[in-house]
Enzyme design. Structure first.
Site, short mmCIF file in Angstrom:
data_model
loop_
_atom_site.label_atom_id
_atom_site.label_comp_id
_atom_site.label_asym_id
_atom_site.label_seq_id
_atom_site.Cartn_x
_atom_site.Cartn_y
_atom_site.Cartn_z
N ASN A 7 82.53 123.05 65.50
CA ASN A 7 82.15 124.21 66.32
C ASN A 7 83.22 124.37 67.40
O ASN A 7 83.25 123.63 68.37
CB ASN A 7 80.77 123.93 66.94
CG ASN A 7 80.29 125.09 67.79
OD1 ASN A 7 81.00 126.07 67.99
ND2 ASN A 7 79.09 124.95 68.31
N ARG A 91 81.12 126.54 62.26
CA ARG A 91 80.24 127.53 62.89
C ARG A 91 81.10 128.73 63.29
O ARG A 91 82.09 128.58 64.00
CB ARG A 91 79.59 126.93 64.13
CG ARG A 91 78.72 127.94 64.81
CD ARG A 91 78.57 127.65 66.27
NE ARG A 91 77.76 128.68 66.88
CZ ARG A 91 77.74 128.90 68.18
NH1 ARG A 91 78.47 128.19 68.98
NH2 ARG A 91 76.97 129.85 68.67
N HIS A 180 72.37 133.07 67.32
CA HIS A 180 71.57 131.84 67.14
C HIS A 180 70.89 131.83 65.77
O HIS A 180 69.85 131.18 65.60
CB HIS A 180 70.45 131.72 68.21
CG HIS A 180 70.93 131.58 69.62
ND1 HIS A 180 70.37 132.29 70.65
CD2 HIS A 180 71.88 130.81 70.18
CE1 HIS A 180 70.96 131.96 71.79
NE2 HIS A 180 71.90 131.08 71.51
N ASN A 211 70.45 127.80 77.54
CA ASN A 211 71.18 128.52 78.57
C ASN A 211 71.36 129.97 78.13
O ASN A 211 71.04 130.91 78.84
CB ASN A 211 72.51 127.81 78.80
CG ASN A 211 73.03 128.11 80.17
OD1 ASN A 211 72.44 128.91 80.91
ND2 ASN A 211 74.14 127.52 80.51
N GLY A 212 71.86 130.13 76.90
CA GLY A 212 71.77 131.42 76.22
C GLY A 212 70.43 131.40 75.49
O GLY A 212 70.00 130.33 75.05
N ARG A 241 73.05 135.03 82.20
CA ARG A 241 73.13 136.40 81.69
C ARG A 241 71.89 137.19 82.09
O ARG A 241 70.78 136.66 82.06
CB ARG A 241 73.26 136.39 80.16
CG ARG A 241 74.61 135.90 79.70
CD ARG A 241 74.66 135.80 78.18
NE ARG A 241 75.22 134.52 77.80
CZ ARG A 241 75.04 133.94 76.62
NH1 ARG A 241 74.32 134.53 75.70
NH2 ARG A 241 75.60 132.78 76.36
N GLY A 333 63.23 125.42 75.82
CA GLY A 333 62.05 125.49 74.94
C GLY A 333 61.52 124.12 74.56
O GLY A 333 60.31 123.92 74.43
N GLU A 384 71.29 122.77 64.80
CA GLU A 384 72.20 123.73 64.17
C GLU A 384 73.24 123.02 63.31
O GLU A 384 73.62 123.51 62.25
CB GLU A 384 72.87 124.60 65.25
CG GLU A 384 71.87 125.56 65.88
CD GLU A 384 72.32 126.15 67.20
OE1 GLU A 384 72.27 125.44 68.21
OE2 GLU A 384 72.72 127.33 67.21
P1 AMP Z 1 70.88 124.51 75.88
O1 AMP Z 1 71.73 125.73 76.12
O2 AMP Z 1 70.01 124.64 74.66
O3 AMP Z 1 71.65 123.24 75.93
O4 AMP Z 1 69.85 124.44 77.12
C1 AMP Z 1 70.27 124.22 78.45
C2 AMP Z 1 69.06 124.30 79.36
O5 AMP Z 1 68.07 123.36 78.91
C3 AMP Z 1 69.32 123.96 80.82
O6 AMP Z 1 69.02 125.07 81.63
C4 AMP Z 1 68.37 122.84 81.17
O7 AMP Z 1 67.61 123.16 82.28
C5 AMP Z 1 67.42 122.75 80.01
N1 AMP Z 1 67.19 121.32 79.71
C6 AMP Z 1 67.98 120.53 78.98
N2 AMP Z 1 67.48 119.27 78.92
C7 AMP Z 1 66.36 119.27 79.67
C8 AMP Z 1 65.39 118.29 80.03
N3 AMP Z 1 65.47 117.02 79.60
N4 AMP Z 1 64.35 118.68 80.82
C9 AMP Z 1 64.25 119.95 81.24
N5 AMP Z 1 65.14 120.93 80.94
C10 AMP Z 1 66.17 120.59 80.17
#
Ligand code: AMP
Length: 396
Positions: A7, A91, A180, A211-212, A241, A333, A384
Site C-alpha cells: 500500500n 492497493r 474504502h 480518521n477517514g 475532513r 468504529g 483490508e
Molecule cells: P483509522 O483511520 O481506522 O486508523 O482510525 C483512527 C481513529 O481511530 C483515531 O481517531 C482514533 O481516535 C481511533 N482509535 C484508534 N485506536 C483506538 C483505541 N484503542 N481506542 C479508541 N479510539 C481509537
C-alpha cells in the site's frame, strides 16, 4: 502460498506478507519519510516485536528493495529468498469506471490506472510508483491491483449521479465513486457470516469509521450507495475532513478570507472535521476524553458527529427498504463504544437495542445488540490487507 500486500502513499509504503494457508501475517511494516531525511522502516514479524530500521530511502524503489532485503534477512527475515513470494497485491485508490473488480497487472492495466490519476492526484501516482518499483525488482512475480473504488461500481445511476449538468459526467466522469471498498466488502461478508445468513439475502450498513470515514449500503452483497463521492471528502464528518457541506460555503469563505478555492479545499480536507469543530484534536480518543471532562465544544462535536453518521444510516435504510445488520468497523468504529451506542440510539424506533456489556467489551468481532434487537448490530475488525491477499490469490 505467500502474498506480499503493498500500500504505497506519496512518501510511505505499508506492507504485509501473508501466508495464505492459515491467513496469518508473517511480517509487516511501514517505510516512512521516503525521499526525505530520517527515512526508516518500522518492521515486525510473528516472532519479533517492532524494530525501527533507519535507512536512506531516496525513492519507492529503495523502499521496496529494503522490504525485500529485510524479509529475506538471515536474522530478522521470514523467507529465504524472493522466490518465496508467490504474488504481490497492490492497493490502488482510484479505478474510476475502468475497474469494477481486481485485475492482474499488465501494461494495459497500468495505463488505465494512469488514466484515473486526475481523480486521485495524491494517491494513484504513488500507487503506480509502487507497482513500477516491484516490477523492476521482482519482474517474474505476478501482481494484482485491488481498487478502493471497485466494490462501489455496482451502485445504480440514481445513487452515483450528481445534480449537475450531465456534460460534466460525460466529459470528466464527475460522479460518486466511493472509497474504502475493500473494507466495506470484507466487513459485509464477515457480517453475513456472523449472523448466519447468506450474503446474497442480507441488507447491511457498514460504518467504516476511521480518521477517514464512509458508510455503505450493501444489499445482497452489492454496494448500492456510499457516503464518499468523487473524492473522499464527501459524506460524514471525519477526523480532519468536513464531509458534506453546502457547496456555496467554498466561495463564501474564499471571498470572506480572501483566499483561493484550493486554499479553502485544503481547509476542508485538513483542518475541518472533528479537529476543526472541537479545536482539540482529530483523534477521537482526545475528543472523548475532553467530553468526559466536561468540555462543551467536545460534546457538541461528538453530538454532530454521531448525528451525521445516524443520518446516513437512516437514509440507507430507506435506500434498501430495510436493514438486517449495522456493522461498525475501523479505528473509531472498533474502539469507541460511546459513538456506537449514541449512533444506535437514533434507531430505537426500529427496535435497535444495544447490549451495554457486549458494547463495552473490546473483543475481535462481536454482536453488540441484545437478542431482542430487531436489527443486529456488530463490531467487526476490518482487514483490508487480508482482503487484498485473498483477491490476489483468487486471480493468480
Ligand atoms: P483509522 O483511520 O481506522 O486508523 O482510525 C483512527 C481513529 O481511530 C483515531 O481517531 C482514533 O481516535 C481511533 N482509535 C484508534 N485506536 C483506538 C483505541 N484503542 N481506542 C479508541 N479510539 C481509537
Amino acid at each position: 502460498m505467500k502474498v506480499l500486500v503493498i500500500n504505497c502513499g506519496s512518501s510511505s509504503l505499508k506492507f504485509q506478507l501473508i501466508n495464505s494457508e492459515d491467513e496469518s501475517v508473517l511480517a509487516k511494516g511501514l517505510c516512512e519519510r521516503i525521499g526525505s531525511e530520517g527515512s526508516r522502516l518500522v518492521y515486525s514479524t510473528h516472532k519479533i516485536d517492532k524494530k525501527e530500521l533507519d535507512k536512506d530511502l531516496k525513492d519507492h524503489t529503495d523502499a521496496v528493495q529494503m522490504v525485500i532485503d529485510t524479509l529475506t534477512d538471515k536474522e530478522i527475515g521470514v523467507i529465504e529468498s524472493l522466490k518465496d513470494v508467490d504474488a504481490v497485491g497492490h492497493r490502488i485508490v482510484h479505478g474510476g469506471e475502468n475497474f469494477s473488480k481486481s485485475v492482474v497487472i499488465d501494461d494495459e492495466v497500468i495505463k488505465a490506472i494512469e488514466a484515473c490519476n486526475d481523480l486521485a492526484p495524491l494517491h494513484n501516482p504513488a500507487n503506480l510508483i509502487g507497482i513500477k518499483a516491484c516490477e523492476k525488482l521482482m519482474p517474474h512475480t505476478k501482481m494484482v491491483a485491488v481498487f478502493d473504488t471497485a466494490f462501489h461500481q455496482t451502485m445504480p445511476e440514481k445513487a452515483y449521479m450528481y445534480g449537475i449538468p450531465y456534460e460534466y459526467y460525460d466529459e470528466y466522469k464527475v460522479r460518486r465513486y466511493g472509497f474504502h471498498g475493500t473494507s466495506h466488502s470484507f466487513v459485509s461478508e464477515r457480517a453475513a457470516e456472523m449472523i448466519g445468513k447468506p450474503l446474497s439475502e442480507t441488507k447491511t450498513i457498514v460504518c467504516h469509521l476511521g480518521n477517514g470515514a464512509s458508510i455503505t449500503a450493501v444489499k445482497n452483497g452489492k454496494s448500492v450507495d456510499t457516503s464518499m463521492g468523487l473524492t473522499p471528502l464527501e459524506g460524514i464528518i471525519m477526523g480532519t475532513r468536513s464531509g458534506s457541506i453546502d457547496p456555496a460555503i467554498i466561495s463564501f469563505l474564499a471571498n470572506k478570507e480572501n483566499i483561493s478555492v484550493n486554499e479553502v479545499m485544503d481547509i476542508l480536507n485538513k483542518k475541518s472535521g472533528v479537529l476543526g469543530m472541537s479545536g482539540i484534536s482529530s483523534d477521537f480518543r482526545d475528543i472523548t476524553k475532553a467530553m468526559e471532562e466536561g468540555n462543551e465544544r467536545a460534546k457538541m462535536t461528538m453530538d454532530a458527529y454521531c448525528y451525521s453518521v445516524a443520518k446516513y444510516i437512516g437514509s440507507y435504510i430507506t435506500a434498501m427498504n430495510g436493514v438486517d445488520v449495522i456493522a461498525f468497523t475501523a479505528g473509531v468504529g472498533e474502539n469507541n463504544p460511546y459513538i456506537r451506542k449514541e449512533v444506535c440510539s437514533y434507531f430505537k424506533y426500529l427496535g435497535v437495542e444495544i447490549d451495554d456489556e457486549a458494547n463495552s467489551q473490546r473483543t475481535e468481532d462481536a454482536v453488540i445488540s441484545t437478542d431482542k434487537s430487531k436489527v443486529k448490530v456488530l463490531l467487526v475488525a476490518t482487514n483490508e490487507e487480508l482482503k487484498i491477499a485473498r483477491e490476489t490469490l483468487a486471480l493468480i
